[in-house]
Write a protein that holds these residues in place. Structure first.
Motif, PDB file in Angstrom:
ATOM      1  N   GLN A  44      -5.898  63.104  -4.584  1.00 51.08           N
ATOM      2  CA  GLN A  44      -5.944  62.870  -6.174  1.00 51.08           C
ATOM      3  C   GLN A  44      -6.294  61.543  -6.508  1.00 51.08           C
ATOM      4  OE1 GLN A  44      -1.567  63.136  -7.125  1.00 51.08           O
ATOM      5  NE2 GLN A  44      -1.153  64.744  -5.862  1.00 51.08           N
ATOM      6  N   GLU A  45      -6.089  60.630  -6.112  1.00 50.55           N
ATOM      7  CA  GLU A  45      -6.967  59.136  -6.536  1.00 50.55           C
ATOM      8  C   GLU A  45      -8.455  59.323  -6.544  1.00 50.55           C
ATOM      9  OE1 GLU A  45      -4.853  56.201  -4.368  1.00 50.55           O
ATOM     10  OE2 GLU A  45      -2.943  56.260  -5.844  1.00 50.55           O
ATOM     11  N   LEU A  46      -8.822  60.253  -5.416  1.00 49.52           N
ATOM     12  CA  LEU A  46     -10.185  60.149  -5.262  1.00 49.52           C
ATOM     13  C   LEU A  46     -11.039  60.915  -6.130  1.00 49.52           C
ATOM     14  CD1 LEU A  46     -12.686  59.536  -3.231  1.00 49.52           C
ATOM     15  CD2 LEU A  46     -11.893  61.647  -1.752  1.00 49.52           C
ATOM     16  N   ARG A  47     -10.216  62.011  -6.558  1.00 52.80           N
ATOM     17  CA  ARG A  47     -10.604  62.965  -7.749  1.00 52.80           C
ATOM     18  C   ARG A  47     -11.034  61.970  -8.859  1.00 52.80           C
ATOM     19  NH1 ARG A  47      -8.107  64.739 -12.119  1.00 52.80           N
ATOM     20  NH2 ARG A  47      -9.179  66.665 -13.237  1.00 52.80           N
ATOM     21  N   GLY A  66     -13.137  65.340  -1.220  1.00 46.24           N
ATOM     22  CA  GLY A  66     -12.545  65.029  -2.487  1.00 46.24           C
ATOM     23  C   GLY A  66     -12.826  66.393  -3.564  1.00 46.24           C
ATOM     24  N   VAL A  67     -14.093  66.542  -3.527  1.00 50.58           N
ATOM     25  CA  VAL A  67     -14.481  67.621  -4.171  1.00 50.58           C
ATOM     26  C   VAL A  67     -13.827  69.042  -3.948  1.00 50.58           C
ATOM     27  CG1 VAL A  67     -16.664  69.263  -5.094  1.00 50.58           C
ATOM     28  CG2 VAL A  67     -16.869  66.795  -4.580  1.00 50.58           C
ATOM     29  N   VAL A  68     -13.712  69.269  -2.765  1.00 49.87           N
ATOM     30  CA  VAL A  68     -12.966  70.668  -2.375  1.00 49.87           C
ATOM     31  C   VAL A  68     -11.520  70.363  -3.170  1.00 49.87           C
ATOM     32  CG1 VAL A  68     -11.917  71.896  -0.551  1.00 49.87           C
ATOM     33  CG2 VAL A  68     -14.334  71.057  -0.485  1.00 49.87           C
ATOM     34  N   ALA A  69     -10.955  69.148  -2.823  1.00 51.58           N
ATOM     35  CA  ALA A  69      -9.483  69.079  -3.209  1.00 51.58           C
ATOM     36  C   ALA A  69      -9.332  69.036  -4.905  1.00 51.58           C
ATOM     37  CB  ALA A  69      -9.048  67.689  -2.877  1.00 51.58           C
ATOM     38  N   SER A  70     -10.521  68.804  -5.483  1.00 50.46           N
ATOM     39  CA  SER A  70     -10.412  68.976  -6.959  1.00 50.46           C
ATOM     40  C   SER A  70     -10.376  70.332  -7.458  1.00 50.46           C
ATOM     41  CB  SER A  70     -11.705  68.184  -7.475  1.00 50.46           C
ATOM     42  OG  SER A  70     -11.911  66.594  -7.106  1.00 50.46           O
ATOM     43  N   ASN A  71     -10.596  71.125  -6.469  1.00 53.41           N
ATOM     44  CA  ASN A  71     -10.714  72.618  -6.964  1.00 53.41           C
ATOM     45  C   ASN A  71      -9.035  73.010  -7.122  1.00 53.41           C
ATOM     46  OD1 ASN A  71     -13.295  73.283  -7.019  1.00 53.41           O
ATOM     47  ND2 ASN A  71     -13.364  73.512  -4.920  1.00 53.41           N
ATOM     48  N   GLY A  72      -8.164  72.327  -6.740  1.00 51.34           N
ATOM     49  CA  GLY A  72      -6.673  72.469  -6.682  1.00 51.34           C
ATOM     50  C   GLY A  72      -6.094  71.943  -8.122  1.00 51.34           C
TER      51      GLY A  72
END
Length: 279
Positions: free
Chosen positions: A135-138, A175-181
């Motif tokens: 979340q912070e990396l996003r 981080g990019v993949v996680a941002s999709n969530g």
């Protein structure tokens, strides 16, 4: 707590009586809060007097929560939740504040209140739960992407983002993949915003094949049927392949209908047990 009880508690503790703490002006609240904090430090936690002083401090300083909540006015639909969560931050600040810090309580409390509100958004705003690190990396990736886009006049690559943030490329991709969530779209939304007749995404998604389970069972049955003797396989073929009645099968084999029924029960039971064993 009734006014009568409040008056008695205040008199017993030698504190000013505050009929409605939440309506005290901020300037007066600061002065009164210092008196209550002094008394709170002298009381034993868990006692009725300690609870009274603590509750009064909460009500005296609710204006700090409302002040901090104004920073999130763009989320007006969640304002009630914001105030409730901010009040939790205020209570934490009251429990941890010490007059010996020689700092105004408002200065000490506001970061606690805002921190609690931000934690609330971090934990509830994501459509899919992801670790706090991602979340912070996003956020870091978004800032770095804006900065590099202005500097390079183009969208930065994963390698450039990784070098800028001092991390590995794999971490950037994660981080990019996680941002999709962070947000989720409905499959009932049209796939083409330019046409009012566009079909929703759900119309393009495949469905489970109703015959898939049947095909799997057939494949699982084949080796079990091969283990039967020739007469048992013949009975199965006549009953389920040729759809002959038990009486017709009995006449064909020269046995009674009752005997055919017992044979079919034994054969199908054996096959059923074999399928369950395979599963």
């Amino acid at each position: 707590m009734s006014t009568a009880v409040s008056t008695a508690s205040a008199a017993q503790l030698e504190l000013p009586h505050v009929p409605c703490p939440s309506e005290v002006a901020p300037k007066d609240a600061r002065e009164i809060s210092r008196l209550f904090f002094t008394r709170l430090a002298e009381l034993e936690e868990g006692t009725a007097d300690h609870q009274y002083v603590r509750n009064t401090l909460i009500e005296l300083n609710l204006a700090l929560v409302r002040y901090a909540a104004t920073r999130f006015r763009n989320r007006s639909d969640q304002m009630e939740d914001i105030v409730q969560v901010g009040t939790i931050g205020l209570i934490k600040a009251i429990d941890r504040f010490e007059l010996t810090r020689e700092v105004e309580f408002a200065t000490f409390a506001v970061p606690y209140i805002i921190g609690e509100i931000k934690r609330f958004f971090r934990d509830t705003s994501w459509a899919v739960h992801v670790p706090r690190r991602l979340q912070e990396l996003r956020i870091d990736l978004a800032k770095a992407s804006d900065e590099l886009s202005q500097r390079l006049d183009r969208t930065p690559t994963s390698a450039e983002l990784a070098e800028h943030l001092g991390i590995e490329v794999d971490e950037v991709i994660e981080g990019v993949v996680a941002s999709n969530g962070y947000t989720a779209g409905s499959i009932d939304m049209p796939t083409d915003d330019t046409s009012e007749f566009a079909a929703p995404l759900s119309d393009r998604l495949g469905a489970l094949d109703a015959d898939l389970e049947t095909a799997e069972n057939v494949q699982a049955l084949k080796p079990l049927i091969e283990c039967l003797d020739a007469r048992e396989r013949q009975i199965l073929r006549m009953r389920f392949g040729d759809e002959m009645t038990q009486a017709e099968i009995g006449a064909e084999l020269g046995v009674s209908q009752m005997h055919v029924s017992r044979l079919l029960t034994r054969i199908t039971g054996q096959l059923r047990a074999g399928l369950l064993a395979v599963e």
